[in-house]
Write an enzyme that holds these catalytic residues in place. Structure first.
Site, PDB file in Angstrom:
ATOM      1  N   ARG A   1     -47.890  36.492  23.747  1.00  0.00           N
ATOM      2  CA  ARG A   1     -48.042  36.522  22.487  1.00  0.00           C
ATOM      3  C   ARG A   1     -46.840  36.943  21.613  1.00  0.00           C
ATOM      4  O   ARG A   1     -45.678  37.312  22.348  1.00  0.00           O
ATOM      5  CB  ARG A   1     -49.931  36.617  21.730  1.00  0.00           C
TER       6      ARG A   1
ATOM      7  N   ALA B   1     -55.455  44.315  15.381  1.00  0.00           N
ATOM      8  CA  ALA B   1     -54.376  43.907  14.506  1.00  0.00           C
ATOM      9  C   ALA B   1     -54.221  45.620  14.606  1.00  0.00           C
ATOM     10  O   ALA B   1     -52.885  46.233  15.184  1.00  0.00           O
ATOM     11  CB  ALA B   1     -53.982  43.287  13.555  1.00  0.00           C
TER      12      ALA B   1
ATOM     13  N   TYR C   1     -59.304  33.296  21.711  1.00  0.00           N
ATOM     14  CA  TYR C   1     -60.219  34.271  21.576  1.00  0.00           C
ATOM     15  C   TYR C   1     -61.700  33.997  22.363  1.00  0.00           C
ATOM     16  O   TYR C   1     -62.942  34.705  22.854  1.00  0.00           O
ATOM     17  CB  TYR C   1     -60.819  35.241  19.927  1.00  0.00           C
TER      18      TYR C   1
ATOM     19  N   ARG D   1     -63.546  31.141  14.737  1.00  0.00           N
ATOM     20  CA  ARG D   1     -62.612  30.439  14.398  1.00  0.00           C
ATOM     21  C   ARG D   1     -61.642  30.553  15.595  1.00  0.00           C
ATOM     22  O   ARG D   1     -62.089  31.510  16.680  1.00  0.00           O
ATOM     23  CB  ARG D   1     -62.354  31.564  13.113  1.00  0.00           C
TER      24      ARG D   1
ATOM     25  N   HIS E   1     -58.521  43.609  25.046  1.00  0.00           N
ATOM     26  CA  HIS E   1     -58.236  43.029  24.695  1.00  0.00           C
ATOM     27  C   HIS E   1     -58.522  41.404  25.413  1.00  0.00           C
ATOM     28  O   HIS E   1     -58.965  41.775  26.567  1.00  0.00           O
ATOM     29  CB  HIS E   1     -56.667  42.469  24.536  1.00  0.00           C
ATOM     30  N   LEU E   2     -58.708  40.612  24.276  1.00  0.00           N
ATOM     31  CA  LEU E   2     -59.529  39.261  25.187  1.00  0.00           C
ATOM     32  C   LEU E   2     -59.091  38.384  25.588  1.00  0.00           C
ATOM     33  O   LEU E   2     -58.579  37.751  26.416  1.00  0.00           O
ATOM     34  CB  LEU E   2     -60.415  38.775  23.491  1.00  0.00           C
ATOM     35  N   SER E   3     -57.488  38.740  24.305  1.00  0.00           N
ATOM     36  CA  SER E   3     -56.140  37.476  24.581  1.00  0.00           C
ATOM     37  C   SER E   3     -55.497  39.123  26.021  1.00  0.00           C
ATOM     38  O   SER E   3     -55.899  40.049  25.722  1.00  0.00           O
ATOM     39  CB  SER E   3     -55.668  37.095  23.662  1.00  0.00           C
TER      40      SER E   3
ATOM     41  N   ASN F   1     -61.239  47.845  21.336  1.00  0.00           N
ATOM     42  CA  ASN F   1     -60.222  46.674  20.728  1.00  0.00           C
ATOM     43  C   ASN F   1     -60.210  47.226  19.651  1.00  0.00           C
ATOM     44  O   ASN F   1     -60.970  46.410  18.654  1.00  0.00           O
ATOM     45  CB  ASN F   1     -61.212  46.114  21.316  1.00  0.00           C
TER      46      ASN F   1
ATOM     47  N   HIS G   1     -51.559  47.178  17.249  1.00  0.00           N
ATOM     48  CA  HIS G   1     -50.079  47.171  17.243  1.00  0.00           C
ATOM     49  C   HIS G   1     -48.800  48.016  15.847  1.00  0.00           C
ATOM     50  O   HIS G   1     -48.367  47.831  15.873  1.00  0.00           O
ATOM     51  CB  HIS G   1     -49.306  45.802  16.804  1.00  0.00           C
TER      52      HIS G   1
ATOM     53  N   GLU H   1     -58.737  50.466  27.164  1.00  0.00           N
ATOM     54  CA  GLU H   1     -58.070  49.661  26.207  1.00  0.00           C
ATOM     55  C   GLU H   1     -58.338  48.144  25.798  1.00  0.00           C
ATOM     56  O   GLU H   1     -58.413  48.013  27.805  1.00  0.00           O
ATOM     57  CB  GLU H   1     -56.433  49.684  25.452  1.00  0.00           C
TER      58      GLU H   1
ATOM     59  N   PRO I   1     -60.405  45.349  13.010  1.00  0.00           N
ATOM     60  CA  PRO I   1     -61.159  44.135  12.163  1.00  0.00           C
ATOM     61  C   PRO I   1     -60.374  43.167  12.947  1.00  0.00           C
ATOM     62  O   PRO I   1     -59.942  43.116  14.061  1.00  0.00           O
ATOM     63  CB  PRO I   1     -59.100  44.663  11.476  1.00  0.00           C
ATOM     64  N   ASN I   2     -61.564  41.529  12.046  1.00  0.00           N
ATOM     65  CA  ASN I   2     -61.788  40.745  12.272  1.00  0.00           C
ATOM     66  C   ASN I   2     -62.164  40.432  13.411  1.00  0.00           C
ATOM     67  O   ASN I   2     -62.776  39.294  13.692  1.00  0.00           O
ATOM     68  CB  ASN I   2     -60.363  40.402  12.240  1.00  0.00           C
TER      69      ASN I   2
ATOM     70  N   ASP J   1     -52.827  59.417  17.637  1.00  0.00           N
ATOM     71  CA  ASP J   1     -53.284  60.697  17.325  1.00  0.00           C
ATOM     72  C   ASP J   1     -54.827  60.895  18.006  1.00  0.00           C
ATOM     73  O   ASP J   1     -54.349  62.922  18.506  1.00  0.00           O
ATOM     74  CB  ASP J   1     -52.461  61.785  15.905  1.00  0.00           C
TER      75      ASP J   1
ATOM     76  N   ARG K   1     -46.729  42.157  18.459  1.00  0.00           N
ATOM     77  CA  ARG K   1     -47.579  42.077  19.584  1.00  0.00           C
ATOM     78  C   ARG K   1     -47.567  42.897  20.483  1.00  0.00           C
ATOM     79  O   ARG K   1     -48.284  43.705  21.648  1.00  0.00           O
ATOM     80  CB  ARG K   1     -48.710  40.686  20.108  1.00  0.00           C
TER      81      ARG K   1
HETATM   82  O1  CA2 Z   1     -57.122  40.373  21.975  1.00  0.00           O
HETATM   83  C1  CA2 Z   1     -57.710  40.721  21.239  1.00  0.00           C
HETATM   84  O2  CA2 Z   1     -58.589  41.444  21.687  1.00  0.00           O
HETATM   85  C2  CA2 Z   1     -56.918  40.947  20.235  1.00  0.00           C
HETATM   86  O3  CA2 Z   1     -57.026  42.577  20.297  1.00  0.00           O
HETATM   87  C3  CA2 Z   1     -57.483  40.326  19.047  1.00  0.00           C
HETATM   88  C4  CA2 Z   1     -56.709  40.914  17.993  1.00  0.00           C
HETATM   89  C5  CA2 Z   1     -55.161  40.318  17.643  1.00  0.00           C
HETATM   90  O4  CA2 Z   1     -54.544  40.868  16.581  1.00  0.00           O
HETATM   91  C6  CA2 Z   1     -54.598  41.359  19.133  1.00  0.00           C
HETATM   92  O5  CA2 Z   1     -53.226  41.368  18.733  1.00  0.00           O
HETATM   93  C7  CA2 Z   1     -55.255  41.182  20.485  1.00  0.00           C
HETATM   94  C8  CA2 Z   1     -57.569  40.235  16.884  1.00  0.00           C
HETATM   95  C9  CA2 Z   1     -58.864  39.994  16.595  1.00  0.00           C
HETATM   96  C10 CA2 Z   1     -59.143  38.633  15.388  1.00  0.00           C
HETATM   97  O6  CA2 Z   1     -60.245  38.039  15.619  1.00  0.00           O
HETATM   98  C11 CA2 Z   1     -60.392  37.390  15.276  1.00  0.00           C
HETATM   99  C12 CA2 Z   1     -61.492  36.186  16.142  1.00  0.00           C
HETATM  100  C13 CA2 Z   1     -61.736  35.397  15.700  1.00  0.00           C
HETATM  101  C14 CA2 Z   1     -61.412  34.097  14.616  1.00  0.00           C
HETATM  102  C15 CA2 Z   1     -60.161  35.260  13.645  1.00  0.00           C
HETATM  103  C16 CA2 Z   1     -59.981  36.311  13.966  1.00  0.00           C
END
Ligand code: CA2
Length: 143
Positions: A108, A78, A23, A18, A101-103, A75, A81, A99, A10-11, A88, A112
């Site tokens: 954080r 959210a 990110y 953003r 993750h960008l961040s 990836n 978490h 797994e 998601p997202n 499963d 998370r």
């Molecule tokens: O760091 C990552 O890749 C995450 O998986 C990104 C998730 C976050 O919930 C994880 O804790 C870490 C969030 C992805 C949302 O991506 C956005 C990108 C641009 C603007 C807003 C959200």
């Protein structure tokens, strides 16, 4: 040629629009281009997807088993978490899941710090921005 699924949750479709301070400014399409280039050099094919729906991620993990892909880079956003359904599914499919993750979620907010995906994943690459995907692909190639 062996295929690696790259599944995004998601997202992540908003990447590059953003929160660039967290990110980065690359879009998911930019990352797909980088991955395709690296995959070609490694003799692999990439199938990259994004969804905002948990059950769709579960379906794609099942598809990874059914189609015999080499590995999955995941990836889960959210859902990382929160999702016991993803935990499963990863346990069930018998395909190595890395797994991604960008961040670095460990640096954080506390919510998370738990990763259900990480409880079953074979490996984790995080905190490198888009390079997390490339490093994860290189690790998948070495499996
Ligand atoms: O760091 C990552 O890749 C995450 O998986 C990104 C998730 C976050 O919930 C994880 O804790 C870490 C969030 C992805 C949302 O991506 C956005 C990108 C641009 C603007 C807003 C959200």
């Amino acid at each position: 040629m062996e295929t690696v699924f790259v599944l995004n949750g998601p997202n992540l479709n908003l990447l590059g629009t953003r929160e660039p301070e967290i990110y980065g400014s690359d879009t998911l399409d930019d990352i797909a281009v980088m991955l395709d280039e690296r995959a070609a050099a490694l003799g692999l094919a990439i199938d990259m997807r994004q969804t905002n729906h948990e059950g769709v991620l579960v379906d794609w993990l099942h598809e990874a088993r059914e189609t015999g892909v080499k590995a999955v880079l995941l990836n889960a956003g959210a859902y990382t978490h929160t999702s016991i359904a993803l935990l499963d599914a990863i346990k069930a499919i018998g395909v190595p899941v890395i797994e991604v993750h960008l961040s670095n979620p460990q640096e954080r907010e506390e919510f998370r710090h738990i990763s259900y995906v990480g409880m079953a994943a074979a490996d984790c690459v995080q905190g490198l921005g888009p390079r997390s995907y490339i490093v994860a692909l290189e690790r998948a190639a070495a499996l």
